[in-house]
Write a protein that holds these residues in place. Structure first.
Motif, short mmCIF file in Angstrom:
data_model
loop_
_atom_site.label_atom_id
_atom_site.label_comp_id
_atom_site.label_asym_id
_atom_site.label_seq_id
_atom_site.Cartn_x
_atom_site.Cartn_y
_atom_site.Cartn_z
N TYR A 68 7.97 -7.06 -22.26
CA TYR A 68 9.14 -6.20 -22.40
C TYR A 68 9.04 -5.22 -23.57
N LEU A 69 8.05 -5.42 -24.44
CA LEU A 69 7.88 -4.50 -25.55
C LEU A 69 7.37 -3.17 -25.01
N GLY A 70 7.88 -2.08 -25.52
CA GLY A 70 7.44 -0.76 -25.10
C GLY A 70 8.14 -0.24 -23.86
N MET A 71 9.10 -0.99 -23.31
CA MET A 71 9.83 -0.54 -22.13
C MET A 71 11.16 0.06 -22.55
N GLU A 72 11.31 1.35 -22.32
CA GLU A 72 12.49 2.08 -22.76
C GLU A 72 13.77 1.49 -22.18
N TYR A 73 13.78 1.16 -20.90
CA TYR A 73 15.03 0.68 -20.33
C TYR A 73 15.44 -0.68 -20.89
N ILE A 74 14.49 -1.50 -21.31
CA ILE A 74 14.81 -2.77 -21.95
C ILE A 74 15.40 -2.51 -23.35
N ALA A 75 14.78 -1.59 -24.09
CA ALA A 75 15.30 -1.25 -25.42
C ALA A 75 16.70 -0.66 -25.30
N GLN A 76 16.93 0.18 -24.30
CA GLN A 76 18.26 0.77 -24.14
C GLN A 76 19.29 -0.27 -23.71
N ALA A 77 18.88 -1.26 -22.92
CA ALA A 77 19.81 -2.33 -22.55
C ALA A 77 20.23 -3.10 -23.80
N PHE A 78 19.25 -3.40 -24.67
CA PHE A 78 19.54 -4.06 -25.94
C PHE A 78 20.51 -3.20 -26.76
N ASP A 79 20.21 -1.91 -26.85
CA ASP A 79 21.06 -0.99 -27.61
C ASP A 79 22.48 -0.94 -27.05
N SER A 80 22.62 -0.96 -25.74
CA SER A 80 23.96 -0.89 -25.15
C SER A 80 24.78 -2.13 -25.52
N LEU A 81 24.13 -3.28 -25.60
CA LEU A 81 24.85 -4.49 -26.03
C LEU A 81 25.29 -4.38 -27.48
N VAL A 82 24.43 -3.82 -28.33
CA VAL A 82 24.79 -3.65 -29.74
C VAL A 82 25.94 -2.66 -29.87
N VAL A 83 25.88 -1.54 -29.15
CA VAL A 83 26.97 -0.56 -29.21
C VAL A 83 28.28 -1.19 -28.75
N ASP A 84 28.24 -1.95 -27.66
CA ASP A 84 29.45 -2.63 -27.18
C ASP A 84 29.99 -3.58 -28.25
N GLY A 85 29.09 -4.36 -28.86
CA GLY A 85 29.51 -5.29 -29.91
C GLY A 85 30.13 -4.59 -31.09
N LEU A 86 29.54 -3.46 -31.49
CA LEU A 86 30.09 -2.70 -32.62
C LEU A 86 31.45 -2.10 -32.25
N ALA A 87 31.62 -1.69 -31.00
CA ALA A 87 32.91 -1.15 -30.56
C ALA A 87 33.98 -2.25 -30.63
N VAL A 88 33.62 -3.47 -30.25
CA VAL A 88 34.55 -4.60 -30.35
C VAL A 88 34.90 -4.85 -31.81
N GLU A 89 33.89 -4.78 -32.68
CA GLU A 89 34.14 -4.97 -34.12
C GLU A 89 35.11 -3.92 -34.65
N GLU A 90 34.86 -2.66 -34.31
CA GLU A 90 35.72 -1.58 -34.83
C GLU A 90 37.12 -1.65 -34.24
N ALA A 91 37.24 -2.01 -32.96
CA ALA A 91 38.55 -2.11 -32.32
C ALA A 91 39.31 -3.35 -32.76
N LYS A 92 38.58 -4.33 -33.29
CA LYS A 92 39.16 -5.64 -33.64
C LYS A 92 39.87 -6.23 -32.43
N SER A 93 39.24 -6.00 -31.27
CA SER A 93 39.81 -6.43 -29.99
C SER A 93 38.72 -6.40 -28.92
N THR A 94 38.95 -7.13 -27.85
CA THR A 94 38.07 -7.03 -26.68
C THR A 94 38.77 -6.31 -25.54
N ALA A 95 39.96 -5.78 -25.79
CA ALA A 95 40.71 -5.06 -24.76
C ALA A 95 39.98 -3.77 -24.40
N PRO A 96 39.67 -3.59 -23.11
CA PRO A 96 38.93 -2.39 -22.69
C PRO A 96 39.57 -1.08 -23.15
N ALA A 97 40.87 -0.99 -23.16
CA ALA A 97 41.54 0.26 -23.56
C ALA A 97 41.28 0.60 -25.02
#
Length: 181
Positions: A68-97
């Motif tokens: 999986y090393l060197g595969m862009e779509y795997i790295a981007q999947a990882f990044d999307s999880l981190v971005v989602d996690g950071l959004a939850v942190e900043e929102a202090k909520s898991t509410a989609p809105a």
């Protein structure tokens, strides 16, 4: 002679058997004219070291993690999880809105945002009251006005023993794509 163009995400042609199969199918001369058009750049953004460490230290249930090393779509999947996690942190909520509007802000960055390349860095900055701009393993995730990720396009030519060689004159950046919309 015209090149043989292969639109792909890069993972198919990166397999060891691909060139062997192409040599047998279209012949060595045509194989040397292969050009690959690839969506997404090679992983290696600021967060790639953290991604690699996380992947290689993952539970043993994940067979052959090296593949999986060197595969862009795997790295981007990882990044999307981190971005989602950071959004939850900043929102202090898991509410989609509350979370959804922050995803593009964290990925694209906003004026004054602190650049971070790991979840830990981002969570620390958010806890300190800062907005963050995440640039991860696959480089920046850039969302357009339709909330789609805009990736670069790269062209590579097969050069025999040298492997796939980047053709920089044919690359298209996310900024160029956004300007054209």
């Amino acid at each position: 002679k015209l090149p043989v163009i292969i639109p792909t995400n890069g993972e198919v042609v990166a397999t060891p058997n691909f060139i062997h199969i192409m040599n047998r199918t279209i012949g060595p001369a045509a194989t040397r004219r292969l050009v690959q058009v690839q969506i997404g750049g090679a992983p290696g953004g600021a967060g790639y070291a953290a991604f690699k460490q996380s992947l290689l230290s993952a539970p043993q249930k994940i067979a052959d993690r090296q593949q999986y090393l060197g595969m862009e779509y795997i790295a981007q999947a990882f990044d999307s999880l981190v971005v989602d996690g950071l959004a939850v942190e900043e929102a202090k909520s898991t509410a989609p809105a509350k979370v959804a509007p922050l995803i593009a802000e964290i990925a694209n960055g906003t004026p004054g945002a602190v650049n971070v390349s790991t979840y830990a860095q981002g969570a620390k900055e958010i806890a300190a009251g800062h907005h963050v701009h995440y640039i991860g393993a696959g480089g920046p995730l850039i969302f357009n006005k339709y909330h789609n990720i805009v990736d670069p396009f790269e062209a590579l030519r097969y050069e025999g023993s040298a492997g796939w060689v980047l053709l920089p004159q044919f690359n298209i950046t996310p900024a160029q794509i956004l300007q054209a919309q």
